[in-house]
Write a protein that holds these residues in place. Structure first.
Motif, PDB file in Angstrom:
ATOM      1  N   PRO A  71     -71.927  65.263  49.925  1.00  0.00           N
ATOM      2  CA  PRO A  71     -72.673  65.605  48.710  1.00  0.00           C
ATOM      3  C   PRO A  71     -72.101  65.026  47.426  1.00  0.00           C
ATOM      4  O   PRO A  71     -72.834  64.883  46.452  1.00  0.00           O
ATOM      5  N   VAL A  72     -70.806  64.681  47.408  1.00  0.00           N
ATOM      6  CA  VAL A  72     -70.194  64.124  46.197  1.00  0.00           C
ATOM      7  C   VAL A  72     -69.453  62.844  46.560  1.00  0.00           C
ATOM      8  O   VAL A  72     -68.593  62.835  47.438  1.00  0.00           O
ATOM      9  N   LEU A  73     -69.809  61.748  45.873  1.00  0.00           N
ATOM     10  CA  LEU A  73     -69.178  60.445  46.097  1.00  0.00           C
ATOM     11  C   LEU A  73     -68.675  59.915  44.761  1.00  0.00           C
ATOM     12  O   LEU A  73     -69.419  59.892  43.780  1.00  0.00           O
ATOM     13  N   LEU A  74     -67.410  59.509  44.725  1.00  0.00           N
ATOM     14  CA  LEU A  74     -66.813  58.923  43.524  1.00  0.00           C
ATOM     15  C   LEU A  74     -66.554  57.445  43.779  1.00  0.00           C
ATOM     16  O   LEU A  74     -65.891  57.081  44.753  1.00  0.00           O
ATOM     17  N   LYS A  75     -67.075  56.592  42.883  1.00  0.00           N
ATOM     18  CA  LYS A  75     -66.910  55.144  43.020  1.00  0.00           C
ATOM     19  C   LYS A  75     -66.144  54.619  41.804  1.00  0.00           C
ATOM     20  O   LYS A  75     -66.698  54.528  40.706  1.00  0.00           O
ATOM     21  N   PRO A  76     -64.850  54.302  41.967  1.00  0.00           N
ATOM     22  CA  PRO A  76     -64.043  53.871  40.815  1.00  0.00           C
ATOM     23  C   PRO A  76     -64.640  52.664  40.110  1.00  0.00           C
ATOM     24  O   PRO A  76     -65.073  51.701  40.747  1.00  0.00           O
ATOM     25  N   THR A  77     -64.681  52.737  38.776  1.00  0.00           N
ATOM     26  CA  THR A  77     -65.177  51.633  37.962  1.00  0.00           C
ATOM     27  C   THR A  77     -64.064  51.010  37.133  1.00  0.00           C
ATOM     28  O   THR A  77     -64.239  49.929  36.583  1.00  0.00           O
ATOM     29  N   SER A  78     -62.934  51.690  37.001  1.00  0.00           N
ATOM     30  CA  SER A  78     -61.759  51.172  36.303  1.00  0.00           C
ATOM     31  C   SER A  78     -60.578  52.007  36.759  1.00  0.00           C
ATOM     32  O   SER A  78     -60.705  52.860  37.650  1.00  0.00           O
ATOM     33  N   GLU A  79     -59.415  51.777  36.151  1.00  0.00           N
ATOM     34  CA  GLU A  79     -58.239  52.563  36.518  1.00  0.00           C
ATOM     35  C   GLU A  79     -58.394  54.034  36.142  1.00  0.00           C
ATOM     36  O   GLU A  79     -57.730  54.892  36.701  1.00  0.00           O
ATOM     37  N   ARG A  80     -59.292  54.339  35.185  1.00  0.00           N
ATOM     38  CA  ARG A  80     -59.385  55.713  34.674  1.00  0.00           C
ATOM     39  C   ARG A  80     -60.766  56.331  34.789  1.00  0.00           C
ATOM     40  O   ARG A  80     -60.942  57.487  34.412  1.00  0.00           O
ATOM     41  N   VAL A  84     -69.963  58.890  39.292  1.00  0.00           N
ATOM     42  CA  VAL A  84     -70.099  60.129  40.048  1.00  0.00           C
ATOM     43  C   VAL A  84     -71.493  60.167  40.673  1.00  0.00           C
ATOM     44  O   VAL A  84     -72.502  60.102  39.959  1.00  0.00           O
ATOM     45  N   VAL A  85     -71.532  60.253  41.992  1.00  0.00           N
ATOM     46  CA  VAL A  85     -72.790  60.312  42.738  1.00  0.00           C
ATOM     47  C   VAL A  85     -72.889  61.707  43.348  1.00  0.00           C
ATOM     48  O   VAL A  85     -72.040  62.097  44.158  1.00  0.00           O
ATOM     49  N   VAL A  86     -73.900  62.481  42.959  1.00  0.00           N
ATOM     50  CA  VAL A  86     -74.090  63.841  43.445  1.00  0.00           C
ATOM     51  C   VAL A  86     -75.379  63.909  44.249  1.00  0.00           C
ATOM     52  O   VAL A  86     -76.439  63.503  43.766  1.00  0.00           O
ATOM     53  N   ARG A  87     -75.260  64.369  45.469  1.00  0.00           N
ATOM     54  CA  ARG A  87     -76.402  64.445  46.387  1.00  0.00           C
ATOM     55  C   ARG A  87     -77.155  63.114  46.447  1.00  0.00           C
ATOM     56  O   ARG A  87     -78.375  63.063  46.412  1.00  0.00           O
ATOM     57  N   GLY A  88     -76.384  62.020  46.494  1.00  0.00           N
ATOM     58  CA  GLY A  88     -76.959  60.712  46.739  1.00  0.00           C
ATOM     59  C   GLY A  88     -77.435  59.950  45.541  1.00  0.00           C
ATOM     60  O   GLY A  88     -77.891  58.812  45.675  1.00  0.00           O
ATOM     61  N   HIS A  89     -77.319  60.520  44.325  1.00  0.00           N
ATOM     62  CA  HIS A  89     -77.806  59.853  43.128  1.00  0.00           C
ATOM     63  C   HIS A  89     -76.729  59.866  42.039  1.00  0.00           C
ATOM     64  O   HIS A  89     -76.068  60.890  41.824  1.00  0.00           O
ATOM     65  N   ALA A  90     -76.569  58.733  41.350  1.00  0.00           N
ATOM     66  CA  ALA A  90     -75.572  58.622  40.295  1.00  0.00           C
ATOM     67  C   ALA A  90     -75.946  59.516  39.118  1.00  0.00           C
ATOM     68  O   ALA A  90     -77.089  59.513  38.665  1.00  0.00           O
ATOM     69  N   VAL A  91     -74.956  60.278  38.622  1.00  0.00           N
ATOM     70  CA  VAL A  91     -75.187  61.143  37.463  1.00  0.00           C
ATOM     71  C   VAL A  91     -74.433  60.663  36.229  1.00  0.00           C
ATOM     72  O   VAL A  91     -74.612  61.226  35.151  1.00  0.00           O
ATOM     73  N   GLY A  92     -73.590  59.633  36.368  1.00  0.00           N
ATOM     74  CA  GLY A  92     -72.892  59.101  35.211  1.00  0.00           C
ATOM     75  C   GLY A  92     -71.510  58.593  35.577  1.00  0.00           C
ATOM     76  O   GLY A  92     -71.067  58.695  36.726  1.00  0.00           O
ATOM     77  N   VAL A  93     -70.836  58.005  34.599  1.00  0.00           N
ATOM     78  CA  VAL A  93     -69.460  57.540  34.745  1.00  0.00           C
ATOM     79  C   VAL A  93     -68.557  58.472  33.952  1.00  0.00           C
ATOM     80  O   VAL A  93     -68.813  58.746  32.779  1.00  0.00           O
ATOM     81  N   MET A  94     -67.505  58.975  34.592  1.00  0.00           N
ATOM     82  CA  MET A  94     -66.633  59.956  33.961  1.00  0.00           C
ATOM     83  C   MET A  94     -65.176  59.539  34.068  1.00  0.00           C
ATOM     84  O   MET A  94     -64.767  58.908  35.047  1.00  0.00           O
ATOM     85  N   GLY A  95     -64.402  59.932  33.044  1.00  0.00           N
ATOM     86  CA  GLY A  95     -62.961  59.812  33.108  1.00  0.00           C
ATOM     87  C   GLY A  95     -62.384  60.957  33.926  1.00  0.00           C
ATOM     88  O   GLY A  95     -63.079  61.920  34.277  1.00  0.00           O
TER      89      GLY A  95
END
Length: 487
Positions: A71-80, A84-95
């Protein structure tokens, strides 16, 4: 639950092997990983993006992959930061801090997905994430023993003896856990042992005397190509059969860009004799085929990448993800602030290809079907922006969910660009494409005729055989039987 003393200790493969072991016995079993941090992902038939490891485990269980399994997938976009993918859909980029504060909202999402699976399957095998003893993260843990405790599920803890310090890792992990979570750990598994188990002596007995937890299995090092890797911590080239004459070997150089994603796309090449796969930082030495995925978030230009693409340079064909003639426009709603500079630097100035008006670019995740080199293909796309072709011959596929045409790639001379993952899993296409590459390189290639899916299933069966021989399966059955019913 299968937890680990750290990343890449073997949690994914143990769960996959147990899925197949139980499926063989007629048990309807499903995998589950609450939170996965990985850039290797797949798209389910329902159009949801999940970690590739859970899709592998679903295949081992002989059931369709679905979003409830991850249900929750994190895909790193930088070192920090990470997408954030929740239930299969991206909800945003977070630190890191932002996501840490966001996690309490995800705990119920995780428990609901787990309860849904438990209501529909006989057994659900949970995979932990990293280590369950990250004491700075325990309060908001949504991936490890806090979930097991809430769901009334026991756990085994896997340690990697190949890296050394396995007894200290197992003991230290348990010692750091708060009491309610420590009580959930019912057994230890020692993984990746090279050599005779007798060399462990009475180490397991001493460990049990100190913490009261028995060792329920010692798994040997398994030689040969591994199963679908979860992320770049497991980055290694698949073992290749190069029994053909050296002059005929096809050299595939995979450019390891920072935060490389879906590098498992090249795994199917392992079934082809005479194909050598290697991961490189600079493609300049390749004379056959360079494979890269340009345009990923957080990428910095690799020296030599653009140089190897210059017209007239002696180099082999290039197969790229969104590279040259495929330009990714600025992302929408994912936190990216600029267009893909890599694609812009590599492409030539050209007018948009004619006839693309009815072809749309898909935003988000989708499964697609098409035809390449006269062969059928199936794969999936993951878009967080829009794509259009500039120059060359565009490729079109069909979105399997709605049957609409979508742009999926372009060819310009010796350059091939594609947005489709999983192409090489199509056996006929793989053989035909490599034959074309070999001809362009002045070499001869004969496809093995081996089904990659058959090869993959055989690897899963072999893994299950290893677990059956070296695990105390009756103890694991007892742990499963002792779980509380779904809430």
């Amino acid at each position: 639950m299968v937890c680990g003393t750290g990343s890449d200790v073997g949690k994914t493969t143990v769960v996959a092997g147990l899925c197949r072991l139980l499926a063989r016995r007629g048990v309807r079993v499903a995998p589950f990983k609450a939170q996965n941090m990985a850039l290797n992902s797949v798209v389910t038939d329902g159009g949801h993006e999940i970690g590739r490891a859970q899709a592998l485990q679903a295949a081992a269980a002989r059931v369709p992959a679905e979003v409830e399994m991850n249900p929750v997938l994190l895909k790193p976009t930088s070192e920090r930061t990470a997408q954030v993918v929740v239930r299969g859909h991206a909800v945003g980029v977070m630190g890191a801090v932002e996501y840490h504060n966001f996690k309490p909202r995800l705990f119920e999402v995780v428990l609901d997905a787990l309860a849904d699976l438990r209501a529909r399957y006989d057994v659900v095998l949970l995979e932990g994430a990293g280590s369950p003893a990250e004491i700075n993260l325990l309060e908001h843990d949504i991936a490890n023993l806090r979930v097991a405790s809430a769901a009334g599920i026991d756990a085994v803890l896997v340690g990697d003896i190949d890296r050394g310090g396995v007894f200290a890792s197992l003991y230290g992990t348990v010692a750091l856990l708060p009491e309610p979570q420590r009580a959930r750990v019912r057994g230890f598994v020692i993984n990746k042992l090279r050599g005779d188990p007798a060399l462990l002596g009475d180490g397991s007995a001493q460990l049990e005397a100190r913490c009261g937890i028995p060792t329920v299995g010692v798994l040997p090092w398994v030689e040969g190509p591994g199963l679908d890797a979860e992320d770049s911590l497991a980055l290694r080239a698949p073992a290749s059969d190069v029994s053909v004459p050296l002059a005929e070997v096809l050299d595939v150089a995979v450019v390891t860009l920072p935060r490389i994603a879906n590098f498992t796309d090249v795994d199917p090449l392992v079934v082809e004799p005479g194909v050598r796969v290697r991961f490189v930082h600079d493609p300049a030495g390749s004379e056959t085929l360079t494979w890269c995925r340009a345009g990923q978030q957080g990428h910095r230009r690799r020296p030599g990448l653009a140089a190897s693409a210059r017209p007239g340079r002696r180099a082999g064909p290039h197969l790229g993800r969104r590279a040259r003639h495929l330009r990714r426009l600025p992302d929408v709603g994912t936190g990216a602030r600029r267009p893909d500079r890599v694609g812009r630097r590599l492409r030539r100035r050209a007018r948009p290809a004619a006839g693309l008006d009815p072809i749309r670019s898909r935003e988000g995740a989708a499964t697609v079907s098409g035809n390449r080199v006269g062969c059928p293909i199936d794969g999936y796309q993951i878009h967080h922006g829009r794509v259009h072709a500039e120059g060359g011959e565009p490729f079109v596929a069909l979105d399997r969910s709605g049957g609409e045409p979508v742009l999926d790639g372009v060819q310009s001379g010796r350059w091939y660009g594609t947005t489709v993952h999983g192409l090489f899993e199509a056996d006929r296409f793989r053989g035909a494409f490599l034959a074309r590459v070999a001809a362009q390189a002045g070499k001869r290639f004969v496809a093995s005729g081996v089904s990659y899916e058959t090869h993959r299933q055989a690897r899963i069966d072999h893994l299950a055989d290893v677990l059956d021989a070296h695990l105390d399966v009756s103890a694991l059955d007892a742990f499963i039987a002792g779980a509380r019913p779904p809430r």
